[in-house]
Design a protein around this motif. Structure first.
Motif, short mmCIF file in Angstrom:
data_model
loop_
_atom_site.label_atom_id
_atom_site.label_comp_id
_atom_site.label_asym_id
_atom_site.label_seq_id
_atom_site.Cartn_x
_atom_site.Cartn_y
_atom_site.Cartn_z
N ALA A 115 -0.94 -7.59 -8.87
CA ALA A 115 -1.62 -7.53 -7.58
C ALA A 115 -0.68 -6.99 -6.51
O ALA A 115 0.55 -7.10 -6.63
CB ALA A 115 -2.08 -8.94 -7.21
N ALA A 116 -1.29 -6.44 -5.44
CA ALA A 116 -0.51 -5.90 -4.32
C ALA A 116 0.44 -6.97 -3.76
O ALA A 116 1.57 -6.69 -3.37
CB ALA A 116 -1.46 -5.44 -3.22
N GLU A 117 -0.05 -8.18 -3.77
CA GLU A 117 0.74 -9.31 -3.26
C GLU A 117 2.08 -9.41 -4.00
O GLU A 117 3.13 -9.59 -3.39
CB GLU A 117 -0.10 -10.59 -3.51
CG GLU A 117 0.14 -11.73 -2.58
CD GLU A 117 0.02 -11.34 -1.12
OE1 GLU A 117 0.94 -11.72 -0.41
OE2 GLU A 117 -0.94 -10.66 -0.70
N ASN A 118 2.04 -9.26 -5.31
CA ASN A 118 3.28 -9.37 -6.12
C ASN A 118 4.20 -8.18 -5.86
O ASN A 118 5.42 -8.32 -5.84
CB ASN A 118 2.95 -9.43 -7.61
CG ASN A 118 2.14 -10.66 -7.95
OD1 ASN A 118 2.27 -11.67 -7.26
ND2 ASN A 118 1.31 -10.59 -8.96
N SER A 163 4.93 2.73 -7.82
CA SER A 163 4.52 1.78 -6.77
C SER A 163 3.42 0.82 -7.22
O SER A 163 3.44 -0.35 -6.86
CB SER A 163 4.05 2.53 -5.52
OG SER A 163 5.12 3.25 -4.96
N ALA A 164 2.45 1.31 -8.00
CA ALA A 164 1.32 0.47 -8.38
C ALA A 164 1.75 -0.65 -9.33
O ALA A 164 1.17 -1.72 -9.35
CB ALA A 164 0.22 1.29 -9.03
N ARG A 165 2.77 -0.38 -10.15
CA ARG A 165 3.18 -1.40 -11.13
C ARG A 165 4.63 -1.83 -10.93
O ARG A 165 5.35 -2.09 -11.89
CB ARG A 165 2.95 -0.86 -12.57
CG ARG A 165 3.47 0.54 -12.78
CD ARG A 165 2.74 1.26 -13.92
NE ARG A 165 2.69 2.68 -13.64
CZ ARG A 165 3.39 3.58 -14.32
NH1 ARG A 165 4.14 3.25 -15.32
NH2 ARG A 165 3.31 4.86 -13.98
N TYR A 166 5.02 -1.91 -9.66
CA TYR A 166 6.41 -2.26 -9.33
C TYR A 166 6.78 -3.65 -9.87
O TYR A 166 7.85 -3.85 -10.43
CB TYR A 166 6.56 -2.23 -7.81
CG TYR A 166 7.97 -2.32 -7.29
CD1 TYR A 166 9.02 -1.67 -7.92
CD2 TYR A 166 8.25 -3.04 -6.12
CE1 TYR A 166 10.32 -1.74 -7.42
CE2 TYR A 166 9.54 -3.11 -5.62
CZ TYR A 166 10.56 -2.46 -6.27
OH TYR A 166 11.83 -2.53 -5.77
N ALA A 167 5.85 -4.61 -9.72
CA ALA A 167 6.15 -5.97 -10.18
C ALA A 167 5.60 -6.23 -11.57
O ALA A 167 5.54 -7.37 -12.02
CB ALA A 167 5.59 -6.98 -9.18
#
Ligand code: IMP
Length: 192
Positions: A93-96, A84-88
């Motif tokens: 950032a959480a936004e991404n 979850s923390a590095r999904y994008a």
């Protein structure tokens, strides 16, 4: 009783401070003079939580707990889950992360999801884990500006608002981390 919370996330520190009994002195990584990255490279929430708590305990010999959280989305076969923390992408950032999740969810009728937290506690005599789950759904767009991470797009079951539209006290009462931390604090209250 002194306990270190192995996190660099100030939002989490604040959330947990509100739940812990006053008999427990909560120390941050800053309080113990640690400023670095704690490794977190396993495939499950439980392994990651133990890895973080053990890492700090081994270096400071103070009882330590750490948490690891994942957001599991049913129609994405449990993704982003432990990633979850590095999904994008790494260090994003959480936004991404939210943008990517909203785009993956486009056109999906089933929006059911669950936040899962594991709290791992390591002392010189024991190791134990406590789990908390919050069921809900992924909204079509962001709502609210409180909280952190995926809060604006997660609506807990039985509520009309997202996590990001709740005060931290309200969120704590029903959240995945609130549930896991309450099990943990019930346990250490008995010990202390
Ligand atoms: P961590 O393992 O607790 O660092 O969290 C993994 C990912 O889930 C990060 O992207 C966090 O921002 C997100 N996350 C963790 N807890 C919450 C929460 O309570 N609300 C929304 N997102 C969260």
């Amino acid at each position: 009783m002194k306990i270190v919370f192995a996190t660099n996330n100030l939002n989490k520190l604040k959330e947990i401070q509100q739940i812990l009994p006053t008999s427990i002195e909560l120390l941050s990584l800053k309080d113990i003079g640690f400023s670095g990255e704690i490794p977190e490279d396993h495939e499950t929430l439980e392994e990651n939580a133990f890895q973080k708590a053990q890492y700090i305990f081994d270096r400071y010999k103070i009882s330590c707990f750490a948490d690891d959280t994942g957001l599991e989305v049913e129609s994405l076969n449990g993704a982003p889950g432990v990633y979850s923390a590095r999904y994008a992408g790494d260090d994003c950032a959480a936004e991404n992360n939210m943008k990517k999740l909203l785009s993956e969810m486009q056109g999906k009728a089933n929006r059911r999801a669950a936040f899962k937290t594991v709290v791992a506690f390591v002392t010189d005599t024991e190791k134990c884990a406590f789990k908390g789950i919050a069921i809900g759904e992924i909204l079509n767009e962001k709502h609210g500006d409180k909280g952190f991470g995926y809060d604006p797009i997660f609506k807990p079951e039985g509520y009309d608002v997202s996590y990001a539209e709740m005060s931290s006290l309200e969120k704590n009462k029903i959240s995945h981390r609130g549930k896991a931390v309450r099990k943990f604090t019930d346990y250490i209250s008995l010990m202390s």
